[in-house]
Design a protein around this motif. Sequence first.
Motif, PDB file in Angstrom:
ATOM      1  N   GLY A   1       0.863  -1.034  -0.030  1.00  0.00           N
ATOM      2  CA  GLY A   1       0.048  -0.009  -0.105  1.00  0.00           C
ATOM      3  C   GLY A   1       0.792   1.248  -0.174  1.00  0.00           C
ATOM      4  N   HIS A   2       1.817   1.106   0.828  1.00  0.00           N
ATOM      5  CA  HIS A   2       3.104   2.264   0.821  1.00  0.00           C
ATOM      6  C   HIS A   2       3.683   2.357  -0.658  1.00  0.00           C
ATOM      7  N   ALA A   3       3.846   1.364  -1.104  1.00  0.00           N
ATOM      8  CA  ALA A   3       4.496   1.341  -2.413  1.00  0.00           C
ATOM      9  C   ALA A   3       3.562   1.975  -3.441  1.00  0.00           C
ATOM     10  N   MET A   4       2.507   1.861  -3.238  1.00  0.00           N
ATOM     11  CA  MET A   4       1.556   2.205  -4.294  1.00  0.00           C
ATOM     12  C   MET A   4       1.436   3.758  -4.126  1.00  0.00           C
ATOM     13  N   PHE A   5       1.343   4.179  -2.924  1.00  0.00           N
ATOM     14  CA  PHE A   5       1.051   5.841  -2.975  1.00  0.00           C
ATOM     15  C   PHE A   5       2.316   6.584  -3.199  1.00  0.00           C
ATOM     16  N   VAL A   6       3.372   5.736  -2.844  1.00  0.00           N
ATOM     17  CA  VAL A   6       4.669   6.438  -2.913  1.00  0.00           C
ATOM     18  C   VAL A   6       5.038   6.679  -4.774  1.00  0.00           C
ATOM     19  N   THR A   7       4.475   5.452  -5.442  1.00  0.00           N
ATOM     20  CA  THR A   7       4.804   5.454  -6.643  1.00  0.00           C
ATOM     21  C   THR A   7       4.073   6.516  -7.448  1.00  0.00           C
ATOM     22  N   LEU A   8       2.739   6.544  -7.053  1.00  0.00           N
ATOM     23  CA  LEU A   8       1.924   7.443  -7.920  1.00  0.00           C
ATOM     24  C   LEU A   8       2.246   9.051  -7.502  1.00  0.00           C
ATOM     25  N   GLU A   9       2.514   9.289  -6.373  1.00  0.00           N
ATOM     26  CA  GLU A   9       2.648  10.775  -5.896  1.00  0.00           C
ATOM     27  C   GLU A   9       4.123  11.091  -6.443  1.00  0.00           C
ATOM     28  N   ASP A  10       4.844  10.250  -6.465  1.00  0.00           N
ATOM     29  CA  ASP A  10       6.344  10.509  -7.183  1.00  0.00           C
ATOM     30  C   ASP A  10       6.182  11.016  -8.589  1.00  0.00           C
ATOM     31  N   ILE A  11       5.570   9.831  -9.433  1.00  0.00           N
ATOM     32  CA  ILE A  11       5.078  10.248 -10.839  1.00  0.00           C
ATOM     33  C   ILE A  11       4.505  11.570 -10.720  1.00  0.00           C
ATOM     34  N   MET A  12       3.666  12.037  -9.756  1.00  0.00           N
ATOM     35  CA  MET A  12       2.867  13.414 -10.023  1.00  0.00           C
ATOM     36  C   MET A  12       4.045  14.488  -9.845  1.00  0.00           C
ATOM     37  N   VAL A  13       4.984  14.258  -8.567  1.00  0.00           N
ATOM     38  CA  VAL A  13       5.845  15.181  -8.387  1.00  0.00           C
ATOM     39  C   VAL A  13       7.077  15.566  -9.401  1.00  0.00           C
ATOM     40  N   ARG A  14       7.421  14.138  -9.896  1.00  0.00           N
ATOM     41  CA  ARG A  14       8.501  14.434 -11.050  1.00  0.00           C
ATOM     42  C   ARG A  14       8.024  15.101 -12.174  1.00  0.00           C
ATOM     43  N   TYR A  15       6.901  14.889 -12.504  1.00  0.00           N
ATOM     44  CA  TYR A  15       6.241  15.276 -13.857  1.00  0.00           C
ATOM     45  C   TYR A  15       6.010  16.747 -13.789  1.00  0.00           C
ATOM     46  N   HIS A  16       5.551  17.265 -12.662  1.00  0.00           N
ATOM     47  CA  HIS A  16       5.287  18.852 -12.589  1.00  0.00           C
ATOM     48  C   HIS A  16       6.866  19.498 -12.323  1.00  0.00           C
TER      49      HIS A  16
ATOM     50  N   GLN B   1      12.918   3.177   3.884  1.00  0.00           N
ATOM     51  CA  GLN B   1      12.208   2.279   2.971  1.00  0.00           C
ATOM     52  C   GLN B   1      11.344   3.173   2.043  1.00  0.00           C
ATOM     53  N   ILE B   2      10.733   4.237   2.436  1.00  0.00           N
ATOM     54  CA  ILE B   2       9.959   5.120   1.522  1.00  0.00           C
ATOM     55  C   ILE B   2      11.068   5.534   0.438  1.00  0.00           C
ATOM     56  N   LYS B   3      12.267   5.950   1.060  1.00  0.00           N
ATOM     57  CA  LYS B   3      13.468   6.703   0.325  1.00  0.00           C
ATOM     58  C   LYS B   3      13.777   5.428  -0.832  1.00  0.00           C
ATOM     59  N   ARG B   4      13.909   4.399  -0.309  1.00  0.00           N
ATOM     60  CA  ARG B   4      14.373   3.294  -1.054  1.00  0.00           C
ATOM     61  C   ARG B   4      13.581   3.073  -2.383  1.00  0.00           C
ATOM     62  N   LEU B   5      12.191   3.517  -2.282  1.00  0.00           N
ATOM     63  CA  LEU B   5      11.277   3.642  -3.406  1.00  0.00           C
ATOM     64  C   LEU B   5      11.543   4.530  -4.501  1.00  0.00           C
ATOM     65  N   GLY B   6      12.424   5.558  -4.104  1.00  0.00           N
ATOM     66  CA  GLY B   6      12.657   6.752  -4.965  1.00  0.00           C
ATOM     67  C   GLY B   6      11.958   7.859  -4.655  1.00  0.00           C
ATOM     68  N   ALA B   7      11.283   8.211  -3.566  1.00  0.00           N
ATOM     69  CA  ALA B   7      10.317   8.988  -3.168  1.00  0.00           C
ATOM     70  C   ALA B   7      11.079  10.415  -3.069  1.00  0.00           C
ATOM     71  N   SER B   8      10.785  11.336  -4.132  1.00  0.00           N
ATOM     72  CA  SER B   8      11.551  12.853  -4.119  1.00  0.00           C
ATOM     73  C   SER B   8      10.875  13.694  -3.096  1.00  0.00           C
ATOM     74  N   CYS B   9      10.743  13.453  -2.033  1.00  0.00           N
ATOM     75  CA  CYS B   9      10.178  14.394  -0.996  1.00  0.00           C
ATOM     76  C   CYS B   9      11.167  15.479  -0.596  1.00  0.00           C
ATOM     77  N   ASP B  10      10.631  16.522  -0.088  1.00  0.00           N
ATOM     78  CA  ASP B  10      11.623  17.525   0.455  1.00  0.00           C
ATOM     79  C   ASP B  10      11.574  17.036   1.991  1.00  0.00           C
ATOM     80  N   TRP B  11      12.681  16.064   2.130  1.00  0.00           N
ATOM     81  CA  TRP B  11      12.861  15.623   3.887  1.00  0.00           C
ATOM     82  C   TRP B  11      13.401  16.754   4.583  1.00  0.00           C
ATOM     83  N   THR B  12      13.486  17.890   4.228  1.00  0.00           N
ATOM     84  CA  THR B  12      13.926  18.938   5.329  1.00  0.00           C
ATOM     85  C   THR B  12      12.749  19.429   5.723  1.00  0.00           C
ATOM     86  N   ARG B  13      11.333  19.128   5.440  1.00  0.00           N
ATOM     87  CA  ARG B  13      10.118  19.635   5.838  1.00  0.00           C
ATOM     88  C   ARG B  13       9.486  18.282   6.398  1.00  0.00           C
ATOM     89  N   GLU B  14      10.340  17.493   6.643  1.00  0.00           N
ATOM     90  CA  GLU B  14       9.751  16.092   7.329  1.00  0.00           C
ATOM     91  C   GLU B  14       8.774  16.464   8.516  1.00  0.00           C
TER      92      GLU B  14
END
Length: 924
Positions: A108-123, A184-197
């Motif tokens: 379930g985490h892999a699903m939301f990470v993938t979809l949100e990362d696609i949106m984020v990288r695209y924009h 583990q979320i990072k391992r999926l490639g999540a391009s989050c702004d971790w400075t704002r975690e």
Amino acid sequence: MILQMSPFISGPTLLSSYRLNPLLFSKRQRCMKLPHWHFNRTKQRFFAVAAAENNKDTLPKTFDFTSEERIYNWWESQGYFKPNFERGSDPFVISMPPPNVTGSLHMGHAMFVTLEDIMVRYHRMKGRPTLWLPGTDHAGIATQLVVEKMLAAEGIKRVELSRDEFTKRVWEWKEKYGGTITSQIKRLGASCDWTRERFTLDEQLSRAVVEAFIRLHEKGLIYQGSYMVNWSPNLQTAVSDLEVEYSEEPGTLYYIKYRVAGRSDFLTIATTRPETLFGDVALAVNPQDERYSQFIGMMAIVPMTYGRHVPIISDKYVDKEFGTGVLKISPGHDHNDYLLARKLGLPILNVMNKDGTLNEVAGLFRGLDRFEARKKLWSDLEETGLAVKKEPHTLRVPRSQRGGEVIEPLVSKQWFVTMEPLAEKALHAVEKGELTIMPERFEKIYNHWLSNIKDWCISRQLWWGHRIPVWYIVGKEEEYIVARNADEALEKAHQKYGKNVEIYQDPDVLDTWFSSALWPFSTLGWPDVSADDFKKFYPTTMLETGHDILFFWVARMVMMGIEFTGSVPFSHVYLHGLIRDSQHSYLGCPDKSFAEFQGRKMSKTLGNVIDPIDTIKEFGADALRFTISLGTAGQDLSLSIERLTANKAFTNKLWNAGKFILQNLPSQNDISRWEMLLAYKVSKLHMLIDTVTASYDKYFFGDVGRETYDFFWSDFADWYIEASKARLYRSEYDSDAIIAQAVLLYIFENILKLLHPFMPFVTEELWQTRAIRNARAEYSVEPAKRISASIVANEEVIQYISKEKEVLALLSRLDLLNVHFTESPPGDANQSVHLVASEGLEAYLPLADMVDISAEVQRLSKRLSKMQSEYDGLVARLSSSKFVEKAPEDVVRGVQEKAAEAEEKINLTKNRLAFLRSTVMVTK
């Protein structure tokens, strides 16, 4: 990945200039660390793309996905995930659904990470300032359970510790183990702004929770009362509907006789829970049921209660076909009976203690566990002749999502939020088009839930969480005070009850969903609406999550966002489906996680959980992401080893296509041929770009993946590459060979761009061959402008890369006469952009060649003036004794932190200006 700023524009100008993707270079830097490049002693190369005749050994046989972590660490270390406002002002913002701090990655985490990362990288690739804000949830019940189990292993029970001691142990556990899910979320490639975690128990978020409670209470929307809730006997707390999972299990239907008072007749009822008969307050029949019409209005005697009488009533709610058509009404232990009793004005009788044992109402059965009491009661009923029969019956059993125990419907004194007025505004938001739900069919579910909403039980009988900001008066427990802290509560108590009054805080904590309902704005600084992040990024753009929490989380965020900020917290909601196991059998599969299951929801109970981390180790993150992304919004997705295997093959096919193209480019000295190659464009690709762009903008990510995949396999790999081989194997000066090379290179570069949001690692690795061109784009150097460069390396490396001088100059738009190879930094190194390609290989690009220094000085001077004004304002607030003494401590601390940050930025900008001005002086 170094991509064009707007890669999804069709037409021949797609690659007319190479601009820098803000994903990687979101801030200006004089020294940019590039990915590690491997240089062997015999085939060292600065640009793999430039040496066609020696490229066969440049890349490994297959993509090594163990390099994914290296690539990710480089991205993060360079700050490429932070929003960059230099190229746009309309931000794209997603708040990550905060996973439980106790959790480990599941699909379930892999699903939301993938979809949100696609949106984020695209924009990001489109040039929008993009913020993906991550964080974790304190997960009250789950975390407390984990720590209690840890203490039990040490021979310690929670009740043996004080509340403060226990919460201290929980914080210690969180600091030690709470980062697992993040890594583990990072391992999926999540391009989050971790400075704002963020964490839901952070000081700022806790302040927001207290403020929200107080404001709702002041409006009369929070109240205390005794109502039916889902009760966990083991945890001894109320739990939310979401934390109750219903499962079909084999059980028993018990038939019991109730004597009609004053007559020899009996009415037989059928029940699955005979132990609750001690709480019966009536028997009910359907008014249309002729079998029992004569008994309506009479009294019945409840068995084993020493003759307690209850009325026989009629209500159309009663199902004539179930059991005998006679229903026992136990409103203290059944949700439906509870509603019926409230409608008819029947009393509520509770027969159960909070630990699941029967209380004094049960007479001789007092103290027995509910299930033990069931067995003993049936035995006693058989002895007295009141037991008719029992038969197998499939039950829908409510179980705790956390502990697995059977949940008990129980009337309990709790805190509630009145939801109807909040829900009305949330309904209007969808009606007015302020909120769009995707897929559209979920709007009906959203509207149904909010139109039939019940008040929300927000209190939990736990020690870990946000303590309810309510204090009681000792000796007057019916009186309470709502306050932001204990000092404020005591002051209010003194004003109302006198100086000698004593108070104590409500022991309960708030439902975890209460704090997460504030997530989109509490993470951005609310209730401080002047916070920079709140002003820049709220309302957010997108909320992406599973459709199963549309009501429990999404709708509540909408309600709270409107209530506290006056606007919906996000304009779009994207709901993904659940990941289910495979529809096929995998007998003999060496990985036991891929067993033979039939499209069921993944759960530990079923043993069909596939671990994403194990999957990444075997197939790579790109293959997993691509597999997950091919689903359709709102629909469940079956995950199989065959799909993963196929997409791992796709990753390697992409890799091998890149190898083939690099191996068949012109020689490094053939400048004219390179000029011809770069001039070619391909029109059919632009049709794909048009289609894919439309799908991206509609959030049809499955279509994007399938269309690009089909183009790559059917058109590019099976047709273009195969058709090009005959041409490429002719003379290297053949015009057909040049066309073939141009087509391959141009299409492949754009395929990498299209696929990057889906498969960021392999596309990144294939793209990283143009370091100097990246630096040009970072400093917005005009495409036609030629710049100087000093390449610094040891003698052995220089003898190889110097052979590629001409192609290096061509591809990177260098001044061929001013490309120098040296073993030490140049004399103007302090006025140069410094590129580090790998250990022992660097480049220096004179800044004066790259930017209009005077214009940059003017821009930075204006920026410095604005920052100085903001800093002076912060200092003025801190200089005010009224502000420092009366403002909450965390607010003052926040202003101090902003002032310190502003001062640091001012100093950095001053240094930058001094550097640029010194460069001007040196140049003159």
